[in-house]
Design a protein around this motif. Sequence first.
Motif, PDB file in Angstrom:
ATOM      1  N   SER A 178     -62.427  53.164  30.504  1.00  0.00           N
ATOM      2  CA  SER A 178     -62.514  52.017  29.603  1.00  0.00           C
ATOM      3  C   SER A 178     -61.780  52.383  28.321  1.00  0.00           C
ATOM      4  O   SER A 178     -61.544  53.563  28.041  1.00  0.00           O
ATOM      5  CB  SER A 178     -63.973  51.646  29.305  1.00  0.00           C
ATOM      6  OG  SER A 178     -64.646  52.732  28.683  1.00  0.00           O
ATOM      7  N   VAL A 179     -61.415  51.381  27.554  1.00  0.00           N
ATOM      8  CA  VAL A 179     -60.699  51.603  26.295  1.00  0.00           C
ATOM      9  C   VAL A 179     -61.691  51.520  25.146  1.00  0.00           C
ATOM     10  O   VAL A 179     -62.559  50.646  25.112  1.00  0.00           O
ATOM     11  CB  VAL A 179     -59.572  50.576  26.113  1.00  0.00           C
ATOM     12  CG1 VAL A 179     -58.880  50.763  24.755  1.00  0.00           C
ATOM     13  CG2 VAL A 179     -58.562  50.696  27.246  1.00  0.00           C
ATOM     14  N   SER A 180     -61.579  52.440  24.203  1.00  0.00           N
ATOM     15  CA  SER A 180     -62.494  52.495  23.067  1.00  0.00           C
ATOM     16  C   SER A 180     -61.709  52.880  21.819  1.00  0.00           C
ATOM     17  O   SER A 180     -60.564  53.344  21.900  1.00  0.00           O
ATOM     18  CB  SER A 180     -63.601  53.515  23.337  1.00  0.00           C
ATOM     19  OG  SER A 180     -64.467  53.648  22.225  1.00  0.00           O
ATOM     20  N   ALA A 181     -62.327  52.694  20.675  1.00  0.00           N
ATOM     21  CA  ALA A 181     -61.736  53.145  19.418  1.00  0.00           C
ATOM     22  C   ALA A 181     -62.134  54.598  19.172  1.00  0.00           C
ATOM     23  O   ALA A 181     -63.250  55.022  19.518  1.00  0.00           O
ATOM     24  CB  ALA A 181     -62.188  52.264  18.267  1.00  0.00           C
ATOM     25  N   ASP A 182     -61.244  55.344  18.561  1.00  0.00           N
ATOM     26  CA  ASP A 182     -61.510  56.752  18.252  1.00  0.00           C
ATOM     27  C   ASP A 182     -62.300  56.832  16.945  1.00  0.00           C
ATOM     28  O   ASP A 182     -61.793  57.299  15.923  1.00  0.00           O
ATOM     29  CB  ASP A 182     -60.181  57.496  18.135  1.00  0.00           C
ATOM     30  CG  ASP A 182     -60.365  59.002  17.959  1.00  0.00           C
ATOM     31  OD1 ASP A 182     -61.482  59.502  18.196  1.00  0.00           O
ATOM     32  OD2 ASP A 182     -59.387  59.674  17.579  1.00  0.00           O
ATOM     33  N   ASP A 183     -63.548  56.393  16.995  1.00  0.00           N
ATOM     34  CA  ASP A 183     -64.360  56.346  15.771  1.00  0.00           C
ATOM     35  C   ASP A 183     -65.756  56.933  15.946  1.00  0.00           C
ATOM     36  O   ASP A 183     -66.628  56.728  15.099  1.00  0.00           O
ATOM     37  CB  ASP A 183     -64.463  54.904  15.266  1.00  0.00           C
ATOM     38  CG  ASP A 183     -65.094  53.960  16.287  1.00  0.00           C
ATOM     39  OD1 ASP A 183     -65.498  54.436  17.368  1.00  0.00           O
ATOM     40  OD2 ASP A 183     -65.164  52.744  16.006  1.00  0.00           O
ATOM     41  N   TYR A 184     -65.987  57.650  17.049  1.00  0.00           N
ATOM     42  CA  TYR A 184     -67.307  58.247  17.235  1.00  0.00           C
ATOM     43  C   TYR A 184     -67.548  59.313  16.160  1.00  0.00           C
ATOM     44  O   TYR A 184     -66.640  60.007  15.734  1.00  0.00           O
ATOM     45  CB  TYR A 184     -67.442  58.848  18.641  1.00  0.00           C
ATOM     46  CG  TYR A 184     -66.394  59.877  19.014  1.00  0.00           C
ATOM     47  CD1 TYR A 184     -66.552  61.230  18.690  1.00  0.00           C
ATOM     48  CD2 TYR A 184     -65.241  59.509  19.699  1.00  0.00           C
ATOM     49  CE1 TYR A 184     -65.609  62.174  19.034  1.00  0.00           C
ATOM     50  CE2 TYR A 184     -64.281  60.454  20.044  1.00  0.00           C
ATOM     51  CZ  TYR A 184     -64.467  61.779  19.711  1.00  0.00           C
ATOM     52  OH  TYR A 184     -63.518  62.722  20.042  1.00  0.00           O
ATOM     53  N   ARG A 185     -68.779  59.406  15.711  1.00  0.00           N
ATOM     54  CA  ARG A 185     -69.213  60.339  14.668  1.00  0.00           C
ATOM     55  C   ARG A 185     -68.276  60.315  13.450  1.00  0.00           C
ATOM     56  O   ARG A 185     -67.944  61.359  12.869  1.00  0.00           O
ATOM     57  CB  ARG A 185     -69.342  61.758  15.221  1.00  0.00           C
ATOM     58  CG  ARG A 185     -70.366  61.891  16.337  1.00  0.00           C
ATOM     59  CD  ARG A 185     -70.643  63.336  16.711  1.00  0.00           C
ATOM     60  NE  ARG A 185     -69.512  64.056  17.224  1.00  0.00           N
ATOM     61  CZ  ARG A 185     -69.007  63.932  18.452  1.00  0.00           C
ATOM     62  NH1 ARG A 185     -69.563  63.072  19.292  1.00  0.00           N
ATOM     63  NH2 ARG A 185     -67.964  64.642  18.846  1.00  0.00           N
ATOM     64  N   SER A 186     -67.829  59.128  13.091  1.00  0.00           N
ATOM     65  CA  SER A 186     -66.813  59.010  12.045  1.00  0.00           C
ATOM     66  C   SER A 186     -67.290  59.566  10.704  1.00  0.00           C
ATOM     67  O   SER A 186     -66.510  60.205   9.975  1.00  0.00           O
ATOM     68  CB  SER A 186     -66.372  57.555  11.883  1.00  0.00           C
ATOM     69  OG  SER A 186     -67.472  56.733  11.569  1.00  0.00           O
ATOM     70  N   GLU A 187     -68.555  59.365  10.360  1.00  0.00           N
ATOM     71  CA  GLU A 187     -69.030  59.819   9.056  1.00  0.00           C
ATOM     72  C   GLU A 187     -68.986  61.342   8.953  1.00  0.00           C
ATOM     73  O   GLU A 187     -68.481  61.899   7.965  1.00  0.00           O
ATOM     74  CB  GLU A 187     -70.456  59.313   8.808  1.00  0.00           C
ATOM     75  CG  GLU A 187     -70.993  59.660   7.428  1.00  0.00           C
ATOM     76  CD  GLU A 187     -72.366  59.041   7.158  1.00  0.00           C
ATOM     77  OE1 GLU A 187     -73.031  59.485   6.197  1.00  0.00           O
ATOM     78  OE2 GLU A 187     -72.779  58.131   7.907  1.00  0.00           O
ATOM     79  N   ALA A 188     -69.496  62.025   9.976  1.00  0.00           N
ATOM     80  CA  ALA A 188     -69.506  63.487   9.956  1.00  0.00           C
ATOM     81  C   ALA A 188     -68.086  64.046  10.042  1.00  0.00           C
ATOM     82  O   ALA A 188     -67.719  64.993   9.327  1.00  0.00           O
ATOM     83  CB  ALA A 188     -70.364  64.023  11.101  1.00  0.00           C
ATOM     84  N   ILE A 189     -67.258  63.475  10.910  1.00  0.00           N
ATOM     85  CA  ILE A 189     -65.893  63.984  11.071  1.00  0.00           C
ATOM     86  C   ILE A 189     -65.062  63.723   9.819  1.00  0.00           C
ATOM     87  O   ILE A 189     -64.189  64.533   9.464  1.00  0.00           O
ATOM     88  CB  ILE A 189     -65.258  63.380  12.341  1.00  0.00           C
ATOM     89  CG1 ILE A 189     -65.909  64.023  13.578  1.00  0.00           C
ATOM     90  CG2 ILE A 189     -63.751  63.595  12.365  1.00  0.00           C
ATOM     91  CD1 ILE A 189     -65.406  63.511  14.903  1.00  0.00           C
ATOM     92  N   ASN A 190     -65.343  62.634   9.122  1.00  0.00           N
ATOM     93  CA  ASN A 190     -64.641  62.392   7.857  1.00  0.00           C
ATOM     94  C   ASN A 190     -64.946  63.482   6.837  1.00  0.00           C
ATOM     95  O   ASN A 190     -64.076  63.845   6.023  1.00  0.00           O
ATOM     96  CB  ASN A 190     -65.016  61.026   7.293  1.00  0.00           C
ATOM     97  CG  ASN A 190     -64.355  59.888   8.059  1.00  0.00           C
ATOM     98  OD1 ASN A 190     -63.401  60.092   8.807  1.00  0.00           O
ATOM     99  ND2 ASN A 190     -64.872  58.677   7.881  1.00  0.00           N
TER     100      ASN A 190
END
Length: 721
Positions: free
Chosen positions: A696-708
């Motif tokens: 499936s297609v998804s946005a690369d935004d998982y765990r965005s707060e921590a990874i930021n």
Amino acid sequence: MAEEARQLSDAERSHDSALTSSGPSSQAREGHSSFSPDHEKGNSRGAKAGLATFASRRRGLIIIFAGCIVVIMVILALVLPLALILPHRQSGSAKATPTAAVRDGTLISGRLLDGYEVFGGIRYAAAPVGDLRFAPPQPPPSPIQVASVSIPKSKSKSKSNSHKTKASAHSSADQISKGGNTVADAGDAISAGADRRDAPPEPNLRTVQATNTGLVCPQDGDISRQDEDCLFAQIIRSPGVLQNASLPVLLFFHGGGGQAGSGASYIGSMIKMLDAGRKAGGPDVMIVLVNYRLGSLAFLGGTEFDELRQSRSGNVGLNLAFQDMRQAARWTRDNIDQFGGDPDQITIWGQSEGAFGVGSLLTAYPSSVEEPRPFAAAILQSGGPGGQPMLPQSYKDDQFNRVLSDTECGSLDLANATLAEPPRAFDPVAATAHLECLRALPWQKLRMVTNVEADRALKPEGYILGSYAWTPAIDGGPEEGGLFSDRASDLLSSRLYARVPMLSGDDEDEGTVFAPDTFNESPSFEDWLGRIYFAGPDRANASGIASFNDTMDALRSVIAAYPDDPSLGSPFSAADPTDRFYGPTNQYKRAAAVYGDIRWHSNRRLFLQRAAAANVPIHAYLFSNRNPRAPVELGVPHGADLDMILQTVSSPLGATMARQWLTFAATHNPNAQGLPVWPAYGSSSSILLFDHNATSVSADDYRSEAINVLNSDNVLTVTGR
């Protein structure tokens, strides 16, 4: 497999020996002794009937003959186009010994293995022994040389690239990424061969048999399988490939943390991958596997070696594992056409340490470099620019001093030394003496040093920046013949890397294999994290890369972004999110989450976002397809995606992914008719998610707060990423 010419033959037909009239029988004719008009009429009617029968049978023969002509024409219409679209196939027996005639006048013969042709143990660089120990890789001698031995049979067998138990993560002996077949399997299979017949040599050609793999580079494990003379390549191609075939090439660099692994260990599984991908409709691709130097023989460095490198004294190189990869790419570009490959269609492909190596080759070839780039595209699985802290060579002085001491080759004066201030003034005489002593040692002694340092890095008192004992450091960059002129994030910001088509991705739970499971309270977790990526609070003032306050602020921000909450830890898709696996206060899931993100996920996202902004063609993925046989505490661990591609795990996704990888090698795009639609990463940061045996297609935004937080300027600076 070579195409066989089909031979057509007409079916045997039976015919009457003669065509006779259908008049009165011979007995009736004999009863009439004289000719009469009635008899004449009877004979006339019989003759006419005979002629009619003959004409009828002649028409039948003409129809049959015309039918045969039509059948032959139809067969030719089918076969001739097939011959035209398969020009790279040899005719003849499918069991014939594969050969390649190279420009230096050598005829190389290989072996058949599982229906594919393998040329084993081809030297791609001069043996790194004697004065070439610790030196940059040199071109191989001419004429071409091949290994004279294969790897002895191993007592242990590894069948997976992802680790099977948590216990293995705490032993340096087990931190080895391998393919579906072990090194011993590959060596035995090729040496045995299905058929030992040799092709007749062409006139005036020197003949060599590329049927051995060569030994693996020194590392932990069975020493009888190892040798310092280990820079060999293995070439895999489908049967019957002609020299002018110009097939796309995948040049694969194995993983193993910079201290283990070999290219030959992947021969069997790469054949399975190639076969599965082609049967699924993928293009034909040639695969090249290589060994590269490991441990102290690859990553020994420090101020002395750096000074020797800069003064061009002693022929010293740095980051030699990655330099070997660059030499392998150069050799492949210059020679693969002799085996039927396209030198302009080389995709460098790495997993784990191999992917970090691919990242180093990208930073080695910014647009300012005049040397022709020896690759056209890149595949990075679990690695790339930024995952390993990139600090000045002076960071390695402590380790260099321990090596000198352990080998009785001398010592350094490190009093009051910092990363910013090297130890005392450079003494070229002492440095040369240290180098000569280290070069005179048996390689087995340096292998022991490699293993001692690797084990030390696993203990609290030996925690080292970057977690692994043997890692790269800044080496002057491309302008000085090196790979890294600065830390990765600065190089990416300045677009100092090769902007080629890329395919890049990670496994969902990259950190589970490597995270300690012995921390039962937050302070021990925080101390570990501070030492492996923040130079440790006790060294922050002397780090030379950031102030004490900046270092501590960065560390605190990361600790806060990964709180002591098991529901936020890795494995991220655990059936019971509150399960800590190793006790009610254990920090394992927390450590696994932050380690997987700081070493892999955050760096991939940062790299791809900046590359996409520079209009680099990128296709990215997240592999979340859990193997039901894997321990639940590992989730979808490091190496799981490679297991799927190499057909180590049984799943419908395996053939699909193999075809996608082959398609990318051929077209620099993993999309093709019959494959899942895979959008480009682009400004929307789209990724393809592999999960539950589907996509499936998804946005690369998982765990965005921590990874930021991990990708903030302060944290990037302090961690050398």
